[in-house]
Motif scaffolding. Structure first.
Motif, PDB file in Angstrom:
ATOM      1  N   UNK A   1       0.846  -1.190   0.000  1.00 46.34           N
ATOM      2  CA  UNK A   1       0.000   0.000   0.000  1.00 46.34           C
ATOM      3  C   UNK A   1       0.885   1.245   0.000  1.00 46.34           C
ATOM      4  N   UNK A   2       0.603   2.193  -0.881  1.00 53.78           N
ATOM      5  CA  UNK A   2       1.407   3.411  -0.966  1.00 53.78           C
ATOM      6  C   UNK A   2       0.621   4.588  -0.420  1.00 53.78           C
ATOM      7  N   UNK A   3       1.370   5.620  -0.050  1.00 50.90           N
ATOM      8  CA  UNK A   3       0.767   6.823   0.493  1.00 50.90           C
ATOM      9  C   UNK A   3       1.132   7.983  -0.413  1.00 50.90           C
ATOM     10  N   UNK A   4       0.136   8.712  -0.880  1.00 52.16           N
ATOM     11  CA  UNK A   4       0.381   9.866  -1.730  1.00 52.16           C
ATOM     12  C   UNK A   4      -0.296  11.081  -1.113  1.00 52.16           C
ATOM     13  N   UNK A   5       0.116  12.249  -1.578  1.00 43.02           N
ATOM     14  CA  UNK A   5      -0.451  13.497  -1.095  1.00 43.02           C
ATOM     15  C   UNK A   5      -0.708  14.402  -2.285  1.00 43.02           C
ATOM     16  N   UNK A   6      -1.814  15.125  -2.255  1.00 45.25           N
ATOM     17  CA  UNK A   6      -2.136  16.083  -3.301  1.00 45.25           C
ATOM     18  C   UNK A   6      -1.259  17.320  -3.109  1.00 45.25           C
ATOM     19  N   UNK A   7      -0.342  17.543  -4.032  1.00 42.33           N
ATOM     20  CA  UNK A   7       0.599  18.651  -3.919  1.00 42.33           C
ATOM     21  C   UNK A   7       0.147  19.899  -4.672  1.00 42.33           C
ATOM     22  N   UNK A   8      -1.067  19.905  -5.156  1.00 42.99           N
ATOM     23  CA  UNK A   8      -1.508  21.048  -5.961  1.00 42.99           C
ATOM     24  C   UNK A   8      -1.479  22.351  -5.176  1.00 42.99           C
ATOM     25  N   UNK A   9      -1.646  22.276  -3.863  1.00 40.94           N
ATOM     26  CA  UNK A   9      -1.628  23.486  -3.039  1.00 40.94           C
ATOM     27  C   UNK A   9      -0.233  23.818  -2.520  1.00 40.94           C
ATOM     28  N   UNK A  10       0.753  22.997  -2.840  1.00 40.84           N
ATOM     29  CA  UNK A  10       2.104  23.171  -2.297  1.00 40.84           C
ATOM     30  C   UNK A  10       3.108  23.617  -3.362  1.00 40.84           C
ATOM     31  N   UNK A  11       2.612  24.199  -4.437  1.00 38.72           N
ATOM     32  CA  UNK A  11       3.483  24.567  -5.554  1.00 38.72           C
ATOM     33  C   UNK A  11       4.308  25.818  -5.290  1.00 38.72           C
ATOM     34  N   UNK A  12       3.992  26.561  -4.222  1.00 35.83           N
ATOM     35  CA  UNK A  12       4.726  27.791  -3.914  1.00 35.83           C
ATOM     36  C   UNK A  12       5.389  27.700  -2.541  1.00 35.83           C
ATOM     37  N   UNK A  13       5.823  26.493  -2.187  1.00 37.95           N
ATOM     38  CA  UNK A  13       6.517  26.265  -0.917  1.00 37.95           C
ATOM     39  C   UNK A  13       8.010  26.140  -1.175  1.00 37.95           C
ATOM     40  N   UNK A  14       8.808  26.942  -0.488  1.00 33.47           N
ATOM     41  CA  UNK A  14      10.257  26.978  -0.677  1.00 33.47           C
ATOM     42  C   UNK A  14      10.936  26.663   0.652  1.00 33.47           C
ATOM     43  N   UNK A  15      11.767  25.627   0.677  1.00 35.52           N
ATOM     44  CA  UNK A  15      12.583  25.307   1.853  1.00 35.52           C
ATOM     45  C   UNK A  15      13.924  26.014   1.726  1.00 35.52           C
ATOM     46  N   UNK A  16      14.249  26.837   2.715  1.00 37.63           N
ATOM     47  CA  UNK A  16      15.536  27.529   2.758  1.00 37.63           C
ATOM     48  C   UNK A  16      16.416  26.721   3.704  1.00 37.63           C
ATOM     49  N   UNK A  17      17.425  26.055   3.161  1.00 35.79           N
ATOM     50  CA  UNK A  17      18.100  24.998   3.906  1.00 35.79           C
ATOM     51  C   UNK A  17      19.579  24.923   3.561  1.00 35.79           C
TER      52      UNK A  17
END
Length: 206
Positions: A1-17
């Motif tokens: 069984x796999x787990x997925x997430x809808x990323x349509x709302x996460x297109x403007x997320x930037x990790x500064x790392x």
């Protein structure tokens, strides 16, 4: 069984790392967020660092609503709804970090070490929480700590882009090596070659 997430709302997320401290991650988040908010963008900055220095840069440390990362930690660990600190600047909201991020690290690390869907769900727990509120913002910046593996993996699993600040010294360059491994560790795969598909992590060197 796999787990997925809808990323349509996460297109403007930037990790500064960067795995190296002192290269300007928090300063970049505070200033980029502030400049774009002043230009009319709705911006959310999420501080994932136990030091809580973003609160000094944006002058909300120890003010009402500065929960030292408690609300952020509860959302990731237990599924509570994220409750940003509103209008730290006009158009600029913040999810404060601080000492409670250490509790998040201790709570999420054992879950990430599990195999199968349990480990995947743990790595995606910030992305899952963030997807509920992400459509309220034009840009979301994740201010990542150095040298906390679990928190960095949460960030890259939630981000569409990664911004890696570095200084022109050997220590900063050395910090790029473990940072470059984070996408594969956080999302459980290595980005494919060729043009990125929608929702796929992308590296750009500038």
């Amino acid at each position: 069984m796999s787990l997925t997430i809808d990323r349509s709302s996460l297109q403007r997320v930037v990790a500064v790392i960067n795995n190296k401290g002192g290269v300007g991650k928090t300063t970049l988040c505070a200033n980029i967020g502030g400049i774009l908010a002043e230009a009319g963008w709705r911006v959310l900055v999420i501080e994932l660092d136990p030091q809580g220095n973003l609160g000094l840069d944006l002058s909300y440390r120890d003010a009402d609503g500065d929960d030292k990362g408690s609300g952020l930690s509860k959302a990731v660990l237990f599924g509570d709804r994220l409750q940003p600190l509103k209008d730290v600047r006009q158009n600029l909201d913040v999810l404060p970090g601080g000492e409670h991020i250490e509790i998040l690290d201790k709570g999420i690390s054992p879950r990430m070490s599990q195999s199968g869907t349990e480990g995947t769900a743990a790595r995606l727990s910030l992305a899952t929480s963030l997807s509920v509120i992400a459509d309220d913002y034009d840009l979301i910046l994740l201010d990542c700590p150095p040298n906390i593996d679990s928190i960095q993996m949460l960030a890259v699993a939630a981000a569409r882009y990664i911004l890696i600040p570095a200084k022109a010294d050997d220590a900063s360059i050395d910090g790029l090596r473990p940072t470059a491994r984070r996408p594969r560790q956080g999302r459980g795969h290595q980005p494919r070659r060729g043009p990125p598909r929608r929702g796929e992590l992308r590296f750009e060197y500038v």
